[in-house]
Design a protein around this motif. Sequence first.
Motif, PDB file in Angstrom:
ATOM      1  N   ARG A 118       0.841  -1.207   0.000  1.00 55.00           N
ATOM      2  CA  ARG A 118       0.000   0.000   0.000  1.00 55.00           C
ATOM      3  C   ARG A 118       0.869   1.247   0.000  1.00 55.00           C
ATOM      4  O   ARG A 118       0.604   2.214  -0.707  1.00 55.00           O
ATOM      5  CB  ARG A 118      -0.945  -0.015   1.201  1.00 55.00           C
ATOM      6  CG  ARG A 118      -2.175  -0.848   0.862  1.00 55.00           C
ATOM      7  CD  ARG A 118      -3.032  -1.196   2.033  1.00 55.00           C
ATOM      8  NE  ARG A 118      -3.417  -0.085   2.871  1.00 55.00           N
ATOM      9  CZ  ARG A 118      -3.737  -0.215   4.161  1.00 55.00           C
ATOM     10  NH1 ARG A 118      -3.694  -1.408   4.733  1.00 55.00           N
ATOM     11  NH2 ARG A 118      -4.107   0.810   4.867  1.00 55.00           N
ATOM     12  N   ALA A 119       1.930   1.231   0.788  1.00 59.78           N
ATOM     13  CA  ALA A 119       2.832   2.389   0.864  1.00 59.78           C
ATOM     14  C   ALA A 119       3.447   2.668  -0.511  1.00 59.78           C
ATOM     15  O   ALA A 119       3.586   3.832  -0.918  1.00 59.78           O
ATOM     16  CB  ALA A 119       3.926   2.131   1.888  1.00 59.78           C
ATOM     17  N   TYR A 120       3.777   1.612  -1.224  1.00 58.43           N
ATOM     18  CA  TYR A 120       4.346   1.772  -2.570  1.00 58.43           C
ATOM     19  C   TYR A 120       3.355   2.510  -3.472  1.00 58.43           C
ATOM     20  O   TYR A 120       3.703   3.474  -4.158  1.00 58.43           O
ATOM     21  CB  TYR A 120       4.700   0.383  -3.122  1.00 58.43           C
ATOM     22  CG  TYR A 120       5.072   0.375  -4.572  1.00 58.43           C
ATOM     23  CD1 TYR A 120       6.218   1.028  -5.012  1.00 58.43           C
ATOM     24  CD2 TYR A 120       4.277  -0.292  -5.519  1.00 58.43           C
ATOM     25  CE1 TYR A 120       6.561   1.027  -6.351  1.00 58.43           C
ATOM     26  CE2 TYR A 120       4.627  -0.299  -6.855  1.00 58.43           C
ATOM     27  CZ  TYR A 120       5.770   0.363  -7.264  1.00 58.43           C
ATOM     28  OH  TYR A 120       6.121   0.366  -8.592  1.00 58.43           O
ATOM     29  N   ASN A 121       2.096   2.083  -3.419  1.00 60.36           N
ATOM     30  CA  ASN A 121       1.079   2.765  -4.242  1.00 60.36           C
ATOM     31  C   ASN A 121       0.886   4.202  -3.816  1.00 60.36           C
ATOM     32  O   ASN A 121       0.710   5.087  -4.650  1.00 60.36           O
ATOM     33  CB  ASN A 121      -0.253   2.003  -4.179  1.00 60.36           C
ATOM     34  CG  ASN A 121      -0.151   0.738  -5.005  1.00 60.36           C
ATOM     35  OD1 ASN A 121       0.431   0.745  -6.085  1.00 60.36           O
ATOM     36  ND2 ASN A 121      -0.668  -0.368  -4.485  1.00 60.36           N
ATOM     37  N   LYS A 122       0.909   4.437  -2.508  1.00 63.14           N
ATOM     38  CA  LYS A 122       0.740   5.812  -2.010  1.00 63.14           C
ATOM     39  C   LYS A 122       1.882   6.696  -2.495  1.00 63.14           C
ATOM     40  O   LYS A 122       1.677   7.855  -2.827  1.00 63.14           O
ATOM     41  CB  LYS A 122       0.680   5.839  -0.469  1.00 63.14           C
ATOM     42  CG  LYS A 122      -0.530   5.128   0.093  1.00 63.14           C
ATOM     43  CD  LYS A 122      -1.799   5.787  -0.401  1.00 63.14           C
ATOM     44  CE  LYS A 122      -3.007   4.940  -0.091  1.00 63.14           C
ATOM     45  NZ  LYS A 122      -4.206   5.326  -0.835  1.00 63.14           N
ATOM     46  N   LEU A 123       3.060   6.143  -2.552  1.00 63.45           N
ATOM     47  CA  LEU A 123       4.203   6.923  -3.052  1.00 63.45           C
ATOM     48  C   LEU A 123       3.999   7.280  -4.522  1.00 63.45           C
ATOM     49  O   LEU A 123       4.263   8.403  -4.934  1.00 63.45           O
ATOM     50  CB  LEU A 123       5.479   6.097  -2.953  1.00 63.45           C
ATOM     51  CG  LEU A 123       6.408   6.323  -1.786  1.00 63.45           C
ATOM     52  CD1 LEU A 123       7.723   5.605  -2.047  1.00 63.45           C
ATOM     53  CD2 LEU A 123       6.679   7.807  -1.538  1.00 63.45           C
ATOM     54  N   LEU A 124       3.520   6.312  -5.287  1.00 62.01           N
ATOM     55  CA  LEU A 124       3.287   6.580  -6.715  1.00 62.01           C
ATOM     56  C   LEU A 124       2.211   7.649  -6.888  1.00 62.01           C
ATOM     57  O   LEU A 124       2.286   8.482  -7.785  1.00 62.01           O
ATOM     58  CB  LEU A 124       2.874   5.298  -7.453  1.00 62.01           C
ATOM     59  CG  LEU A 124       3.902   4.170  -7.472  1.00 62.01           C
ATOM     60  CD1 LEU A 124       3.390   3.002  -8.303  1.00 62.01           C
ATOM     61  CD2 LEU A 124       5.258   4.639  -8.010  1.00 62.01           C
ATOM     62  N   GLU A 125       1.228   7.629  -5.984  1.00 63.47           N
ATOM     63  CA  GLU A 125       0.153   8.651  -6.050  1.00 63.47           C
ATOM     64  C   GLU A 125       0.590   9.969  -5.409  1.00 63.47           C
ATOM     65  O   GLU A 125      -0.183  10.902  -5.339  1.00 63.47           O
ATOM     66  CB  GLU A 125      -1.092   8.146  -5.296  1.00 63.47           C
ATOM     67  CG  GLU A 125      -1.788   6.979  -5.938  1.00 63.47           C
ATOM     68  CD  GLU A 125      -2.739   6.253  -4.956  1.00 63.47           C
ATOM     69  OE1 GLU A 125      -3.075   6.819  -3.890  1.00 63.47           O
ATOM     70  OE2 GLU A 125      -3.118   5.110  -5.275  1.00 63.47           O
TER      71      GLU A 125
END
Length: 370
Positions: free
Chosen positions: A266-273
Amino acid sequence: MDKNMIVVESPGRINMIGEHIDYNGGFVMPAAINKKLLIEMEPSVSDSSIIKSKLFDESLEVSLKNFKRSEVSWHNFILGVLDNLINKKGFELKNFRCVIGGDLPVGAGVSSSSALICGLLKGISSISNLNLSNEDIIKIAREVEHEYIGVKGGVMDQFTIINGKQNKLILLDCRDRTHKYIDADFNHYQILLLNTNVKHNLSETSYNERVFECRKALEIINGEDNQYRFLTEVPLDVLQKFKNILDKKIFNRALFVIQEQERVLRAYNKLLEKDIYSFGELMYKSHDGLRNLYEVSCDELDFLVDFSMDKEYVVGSRMMGGGFGGCVINLIDSGFMKEYISKISGLYRKKFSLDLSSDIVSISKGLSYG
Ligand code: GLA
């Protein structure tokens, strides 16, 4: 500079999220930092090797033909490397002189031990023409830590020290070491490490205990017809079926690992967003799990995380590394940095009668030499 001298720069590492996940075969999000060990090494014609630590202001003299384990902790990192190369791998080493310095703090949870081992391996390989590849260095460093030092760690530290890149976080899959680099773009937030300056003597034995507890959980889950290779691969609903079968402590360890793994993705996706706030919230949740389910935190670490919680300029804070001391990693608005460090240091000293060290770190390249 002497033309035979080589200088190895071996960085420490941070980990944004994904703690105690590497040896459970999952995703972690580390990076190399601008704090480094500097290892200067040159061949020597004498019949022993001399290693000087600037930090401890002490030297170790070793005869490569005959040496044994030392009572002094830092000596054993060097002796472990020599023992592996000479006695396990059968290499012929040339004598050398070496000075270890730099600004990487020791025992602060930024992996100074792996930085030292990887750096020595690179230096010795160059001086004795061993041609060790990066893969060899990662493998040997782990062997030294597991066998000579006795800590059964995962691959995150060594991998990151070798493969770190300027301004990039690494999303590393510890099952097979496939990885992606992610821009470390935190906007006006900076990474602040607050070092508790404590290392509870539980740290090594309890670390290994966690490794064994996780193995035990996996073994029991697999005992009932399941075939998961790693604890991180067990779905939450499968784990729930074992709630009454597993000892509560073992269940909690496994629950943390499965939840932490999900948080990393989830953190990875949040970083991309570019959603730094949600990323920070995941850091807080990670700390909560490390504290309550995995039980590797301590009062000093909890105090630092708790203090940050109602400060809107700190978006995330959690303990980092193995635990039982070491440091807390914070994502903090750079405009509030000075004031925050001064306030929290004063309170920390008052409560624990200890100095807090602070380091604003940037993400830097991996091990280099020349
Ligand atoms: C230590 C170990 C790593 C890793 C962390 C916890 O730093 O050396 O392999 O397990 O603890 O995430």
